[in-house]
Write an enzyme that holds these catalytic residues in place. Sequence first.
Site, PDB file in Angstrom:
ATOM      1  N   SER A 110       0.832  -1.189   0.000  1.00  0.00           N
ATOM      2  CA  SER A 110       0.000   0.000   0.000  1.00  0.00           C
ATOM      3  C   SER A 110       0.877   1.254   0.000  1.00  0.00           C
ATOM      4  O   SER A 110       1.802   1.368   0.801  1.00  0.00           O
ATOM      5  CB  SER A 110      -0.898  -0.023   1.238  1.00  0.00           C
ATOM      6  OG  SER A 110      -1.656   1.128   1.232  1.00  0.00           O
ATOM      7  N   GLY A 111       0.566   2.174  -0.893  1.00  0.00           N
ATOM      8  CA  GLY A 111       1.322   3.422  -0.960  1.00  0.00           C
ATOM      9  C   GLY A 111       2.557   3.326  -1.832  1.00  0.00           C
ATOM     10  O   GLY A 111       3.317   4.284  -1.936  1.00  0.00           O
ATOM     11  N   THR A 115      -1.617   2.443  -8.063  1.00  0.00           N
ATOM     12  CA  THR A 115      -2.718   3.127  -8.750  1.00  0.00           C
ATOM     13  C   THR A 115      -2.160   4.217  -9.669  1.00  0.00           C
ATOM     14  O   THR A 115      -2.601   4.367 -10.807  1.00  0.00           O
ATOM     15  CB  THR A 115      -3.686   3.722  -7.722  1.00  0.00           C
ATOM     16  OG1 THR A 115      -4.042   2.668  -6.838  1.00  0.00           O
ATOM     17  CG2 THR A 115      -4.913   4.281  -8.367  1.00  0.00           C
ATOM     18  N   ASN A 160      -1.289   5.386   3.220  1.00  0.00           N
ATOM     19  CA  ASN A 160      -1.515   6.086   1.940  1.00  0.00           C
ATOM     20  C   ASN A 160      -2.777   6.934   2.070  1.00  0.00           C
ATOM     21  O   ASN A 160      -3.803   6.458   2.531  1.00  0.00           O
ATOM     22  CB  ASN A 160      -1.692   5.018   0.842  1.00  0.00           C
ATOM     23  CG  ASN A 160      -1.857   5.637  -0.533  1.00  0.00           C
ATOM     24  OD1 ASN A 160      -1.899   6.855  -0.682  1.00  0.00           O
ATOM     25  ND2 ASN A 160      -1.952   4.778  -1.547  1.00  0.00           N
ATOM     26  N   SER A 163      -5.593   5.395  -0.500  1.00  0.00           N
ATOM     27  CA  SER A 163      -5.336   3.961  -0.621  1.00  0.00           C
ATOM     28  C   SER A 163      -6.523   3.260  -1.277  1.00  0.00           C
ATOM     29  O   SER A 163      -7.676   3.460  -0.895  1.00  0.00           O
ATOM     30  CB  SER A 163      -5.091   3.395   0.769  1.00  0.00           C
ATOM     31  OG  SER A 163      -4.821   2.032   0.686  1.00  0.00           O
ATOM     32  N   SER A 164      -6.209   2.433  -2.293  1.00  0.00           N
ATOM     33  CA  SER A 164      -7.305   1.689  -2.936  1.00  0.00           C
ATOM     34  C   SER A 164      -7.692   0.550  -1.995  1.00  0.00           C
ATOM     35  O   SER A 164      -6.841  -0.243  -1.619  1.00  0.00           O
ATOM     36  CB  SER A 164      -6.831   1.101  -4.260  1.00  0.00           C
ATOM     37  OG  SER A 164      -6.032   2.008  -4.937  1.00  0.00           O
ATOM     38  N   GLY A 390      -0.653  -5.667  -2.910  1.00  0.00           N
ATOM     39  CA  GLY A 390       0.523  -6.539  -2.899  1.00  0.00           C
ATOM     40  C   GLY A 390       0.552  -7.368  -1.635  1.00  0.00           C
ATOM     41  O   GLY A 390      -0.361  -7.301  -0.796  1.00  0.00           O
ATOM     42  N   GLU A 392       0.985  -8.634   1.918  1.00  0.00           N
ATOM     43  CA  GLU A 392       0.856  -7.848   3.152  1.00  0.00           C
ATOM     44  C   GLU A 392       1.325  -8.653   4.341  1.00  0.00           C
ATOM     45  O   GLU A 392       0.898  -9.794   4.534  1.00  0.00           O
ATOM     46  CB  GLU A 392      -0.598  -7.405   3.355  1.00  0.00           C
ATOM     47  CG  GLU A 392      -0.983  -6.265   2.413  1.00  0.00           C
ATOM     48  CD  GLU A 392      -2.387  -5.732   2.629  1.00  0.00           C
ATOM     49  OE1 GLU A 392      -3.111  -6.308   3.467  1.00  0.00           O
ATOM     50  OE2 GLU A 392      -2.745  -4.762   1.953  1.00  0.00           O
TER      51      GLU A 392
HETATM   52  N1  ATP Z   1       5.195   8.086 -10.059  1.00  0.00           N
HETATM   53  C1  ATP Z   1       4.841   8.865  -9.057  1.00  0.00           C
HETATM   54  N2  ATP Z   1       5.208  10.141  -9.055  1.00  0.00           N
HETATM   55  C2  ATP Z   1       4.868  10.967  -8.038  1.00  0.00           C
HETATM   56  N3  ATP Z   1       4.171  10.554  -6.965  1.00  0.00           N
HETATM   57  C3  ATP Z   1       3.786   9.272  -6.899  1.00  0.00           C
HETATM   58  C4  ATP Z   1       4.090   8.365  -7.954  1.00  0.00           C
HETATM   59  N4  ATP Z   1       3.583   7.171  -7.605  1.00  0.00           N
HETATM   60  C5  ATP Z   1       2.968   7.347  -6.415  1.00  0.00           C
HETATM   61  N5  ATP Z   1       3.085   8.604  -5.991  1.00  0.00           N
HETATM   62  C6  ATP Z   1       2.580   9.175  -4.715  1.00  0.00           C
HETATM   63  O1  ATP Z   1       2.317   8.117  -3.830  1.00  0.00           O
HETATM   64  C7  ATP Z   1       0.959   8.122  -3.402  1.00  0.00           C
HETATM   65  C8  ATP Z   1       0.455   6.705  -3.283  1.00  0.00           C
HETATM   66  O2  ATP Z   1       0.372   6.100  -4.537  1.00  0.00           O
HETATM   67  P1  ATP Z   1      -0.788   5.079  -4.933  1.00  0.00           P
HETATM   68  O3  ATP Z   1      -2.093   5.540  -4.458  1.00  0.00           O
HETATM   69  O4  ATP Z   1      -0.623   4.803  -6.359  1.00  0.00           O
HETATM   70  O5  ATP Z   1      -0.365   3.834  -4.102  1.00  0.00           O
HETATM   71  P2  ATP Z   1      -0.989   2.384  -4.189  1.00  0.00           P
HETATM   72  O6  ATP Z   1       0.158   1.473  -4.433  1.00  0.00           O
HETATM   73  O7  ATP Z   1      -2.078   2.352  -5.169  1.00  0.00           O
HETATM   74  O8  ATP Z   1      -1.502   2.182  -2.740  1.00  0.00           O
HETATM   75  P3  ATP Z   1      -2.761   1.348  -2.241  1.00  0.00           P
HETATM   76  O9  ATP Z   1      -2.415  -0.050  -2.316  1.00  0.00           O
HETATM   77  O10 ATP Z   1      -2.944   1.842  -0.879  1.00  0.00           O
HETATM   78  O11 ATP Z   1      -3.868   1.731  -3.152  1.00  0.00           O
HETATM   79  C9  ATP Z   1       0.222   8.872  -4.469  1.00  0.00           C
HETATM   80  O12 ATP Z   1      -0.911   9.495  -3.944  1.00  0.00           O
HETATM   81  C10 ATP Z   1       1.268   9.891  -4.923  1.00  0.00           C
HETATM   82  O13 ATP Z   1       1.260  10.980  -4.047  1.00  0.00           O
HETATM   83 MG    MG Z   2      -4.035   2.163  -5.087  1.00  0.00          MG
END
Ligand code: ATP
Ligand code: MG
Length: 1078
Positions: A110-111, A115, A160, A163-164, A390, A392
């Site tokens: 997460s984070g 996404t 996050n 977070s999705s 992913g 956990e």
């Molecule tokens: N390529 C990137 N460039 C800039 N910031 C990023 C990038 N990727 C992620 N981030 C930052 O990290 C934060 C978390 O990313 P994201 O929501 O994609 O995580 P996630 O892997 O989908 O988490 P979760 O599993 O909780 O959904 C985003 O809100 C953004 O601020």
């Molecule tokens: Mg996500």
Amino acid sequence: MMKSEVKTSLLDNMIGVGDSVLLEPLTEDTFLENLKNRFDHSEIYTYIGSVVISVNPYRQLPIYTPEKVEEYRNRNFYELSPHIYALADEAYRSLRDQDKDQCILITGESGAGKTEASKLVMSYVAAVCGKGAEVNQVKEQLLQSNPVLEAFGNAKTMRNDNSSRFGKYMDIEFDFKGDPLGGVISNYLLEKSRVVKQPRGERNFHIFYQLLSGGSEDLLKQLKLEREFNQYNYLCLDSAKVNGVDDAANFRTVKNAMQIVGFMDDEVELVLEVVAAVLKLGNIEFKPESRVNGLDESRIQDKNELKEICELLGQDQAVLERAFSFRTVEAKQEKVSTTLNVAQAYYARDALAKNLYNRLFTWLVNRINESIKAQTKVRKKVMGVLDIYGFEIFENNSFEQFIINYCNEKLQQIFIELTLKEEQEEYIKEGIEWTHIEYFNNAIICELIENNTNGILAMLDEECLRPGTVTDETFLEKLNQICAVHERFESRMSKSSRFLNDTTLPHNCFRIQHYAGKVMYHVEGFVDKNNDLLYRDLSQAMWKTNHVLVKALFPEGNPAKMSLKRPPTAGSQFKASVATLMKNLQTKNPNYIRCIKPNDQKTPHVFTEALVRHQVRYLGLMENVRVRRAGYAFKQPYESCLERYKMLCSQTWPHWRQGARDGVKVLLTELQIPPEEFSYGRSKIFIRNPRTLFELEDLRKRRLEDLATLIQKIYRGWKCRTHFLLMKKSQITISAWTKRHFQRKKYLHLKSVTLIIQSYIRGWKARKLLRELKYQKLCEESATTIAAYWRGFQVRREYRKFFRANAGRKIYEFIVQRIMQKYFLELKKKLPSMSPTETTWPARPYLFLDNTHTELKRIFHLWRCKKYRDQFTAQKRAIFEEKLEASELFKDKKALYANSVCQPFQGDYLEISKNPKYQKLTGAVEEKILLADVVNKINRANGKGAPRIFLLTQSNFFIADQKSGQIKSTIPVMDITSVSVSKQTDGLFAVHLKEGSTAAAKGDFLFTSDRLIEIITKLYRTIFFKTNQKINVEINNEFLVQFNQDKVCVKFIQGAQKNGNLPACKRKNNRLLEVTVP
Ligand SMILES: Nc1ncnc2c1ncn2[C@@H]1O[C@H](COP(=O)(O)OP(=O)(O)OP(=O)(O)O)[C@@H](O)[C@H]1O
Ligand SMILES: [Mg+2]
């Protein structure tokens, strides 16, 4: 164009190693070191072969611009430095050009940025695929589905802010040209427990906060909501506001996105009503009430909230109230109703809220799918994007982590399968012998979880369905019995833990050795969560509402469709959907993005090694690298290999004319690389060890330096030579010009000198010739003269006797004649102008012509005057005659005359005949009027003047009144004897009359007038024409006039001017009238 011609490689300008497969030596430490090194230099992407590792930068990097999209567009994967765009481009191109369906698997904790990565892939594909109004609408709908799903499925967690809380798989469908047609979204396991309870510091799903912050007053009123978050039990209060997140603005974005995706206004309304109902459900509270039979019963504390919910959902309040109080169990066609205690009532309430929200979310996904569904039936190419939680490992891992980790095991499995398969396929295609690769196959762990007979999930289901008391402990017991012997399963009771004597494992836990590490699970809640129970009374109550959407969400509540069969458990549902997903993925070409979170503080530039090491381990990245390196670490088409290293061998440098494969062979042989280090495939060279590649790279680097020196040397030589040649050329040009200049100067000097000498010589020659000619001519003339004289002498001698008699006179006459002729001709040329006033006359040329000259002057003048006169008309002539007369009468006699010379004699100054005032006068006068003017008549008695008209005809002159024209006196001209005037400049004159004539009764007249000269001249001429006698004009400063019987003397004296130029008359006495003139 230029850009694509520049040949670059992943190996150029590398920070660390762009592709981890090339790490040497390969250890976890070097791997981490490489990631950190790259991360520190803002290189967040690193490859493992074709897998992209993405480290979350937690800041905006300038690497997602349209220029970057263009840079990566249509480039080979290894051509540029690692980027998510390279992967997206590779996937899109092999989908479009090779007709291979693709899937992009994005994993990470997460984070870590999953996404974001999925959105980057989608936006890249949207940017490079076809354009056009229809295609753009499809793209827009696909992209706008993200904000909607994120609002309902994402929440702020400790790890996050966005977070999705669900797994998402999206198939994007394309036509044969690569234009998007539509898509299908599948969702996995929404974390619905979050609806009713959130851990500390976390929030509920975004939509609740967005609705309360961004909804208008009217909307909130309509939904019966308050704006304050603290009104709602389901909203966690301590972290209701998230930094940098504007819930109100996001609400507008979501509503807009829903509109673009295709939601109708009333659909949006229905959705928001359900959201509001969920929120309000949390506010229903129960209180215990004891019953007579000793059973505890619950009652709703405040029914107002319930009432509002029922109004919102179109529900009968009593039905819902009953559903919260009773539970009906059907066993063997028998219905048994039991009352619910307070705890059960809360459980029922929360179950309802969770289910309502979960089903709403699934409905939303289906509704979006309906909108973005491809509209054609043509064959489609598919690109799947999987954004799923992913691996956990928490302190306390429960059913959810178990399920998620199971999913990751499955993903790892297909990763291994597909990677090896791909590798193997390539070896076969390239004709390389397949060597067995040592790797860990996690199929055994999948087996442990999903086996239909003795897998953990199967046993959990069995336990849930078993009659009798079922608890989490009985489930663990069962596991201990069945799985104890499994090498990957550990518990207090299992063989392996006994063997290990592991006391760290608590009694209510079991541990699984996942491919990515060991995870300990607490069994608490497993049975309950797997059952996922919603009391039938509640689903029936929900089905009974008038709310279209809610009714559709609870189809099992319909009594007509009621079945006694239990709904599938959460575990089996998930297993089935994972199986479908895996099946789906297996048919596609996989592309992996592994996301890593560099720190827990969500801050940029911080790379916590321990955290990353942990993720590297459970993502199995080292495993990934090893699998990739199992056979050959590096492969490259012969053409690119030759192009890159051809400078290392004299035979291949600079040009190799034969096949690329032979070229590479020659190259490697000359470099003496051990033959076991590489294999020759059909189109690619395979290098076993990264070390070999780096040696090649080192050689290349050194050789490039040499080449650079060589190029530099040749360039410098060329530059100097060019400079020298240029200088030489310039020097020649300058000297040529200088020489030319001096030669020219010399030549011009010589030329001028030559010319001078030439001219002198010519002059001298000419003069000599002239002299000779002159002398010759002189001789000839002298001879002629002598001859003439001689002949003359002869003639004279012969004719002397005839000549002497009259030669002198003849000569004289001839000469005179000649002179006269010349004189007249010259005079003709010099004649003066024709003006009679001209006085000049040419000078006399000869004295003897003096008289002639004077006479000619006179004659010429007379002739000139005659010519002048001949131009005159009779009228003009009369005027001049008059002027002449006046001149004869007054010139040099009266001073006034001079003034009159320039005045034309007009005669009729009053224009009597034209003036109507004098009509009477015109009538009385019959003859032609010769003169008419106003004069002053001097009173004979006192000498004062009065204006009168003086009018002269051929026979008479009249004196008339000036105003009326009344004739006062008529005097025949014959009666006038003489006229008298002074010598001065005054205008006074006296007209003397014949004695005894009728007109003379009062005596002579005295007048004054400025036009005296004209009046007297006219009078004089008229009398002369009438009588042929000239009257006397006396000009004197003293004269006598006859007044009645008296003779009066008019005497002019000099005096001061009184009234202009007019004379002042004064009768002094009987004998004297004095006239004072200025
Ligand atoms: N390529 C990137 N460039 C800039 N910031 C990023 C990038 N990727 C992620 N981030 C930052 O990290 C934060 C978390 O990313 P994201 O929501 O994609 O995580 P996630 O892997 O989908 O988490 P979760 O599993 O909780 O959904 C985003 O809100 C953004 O601020
Ligand atoms: Mg996500």
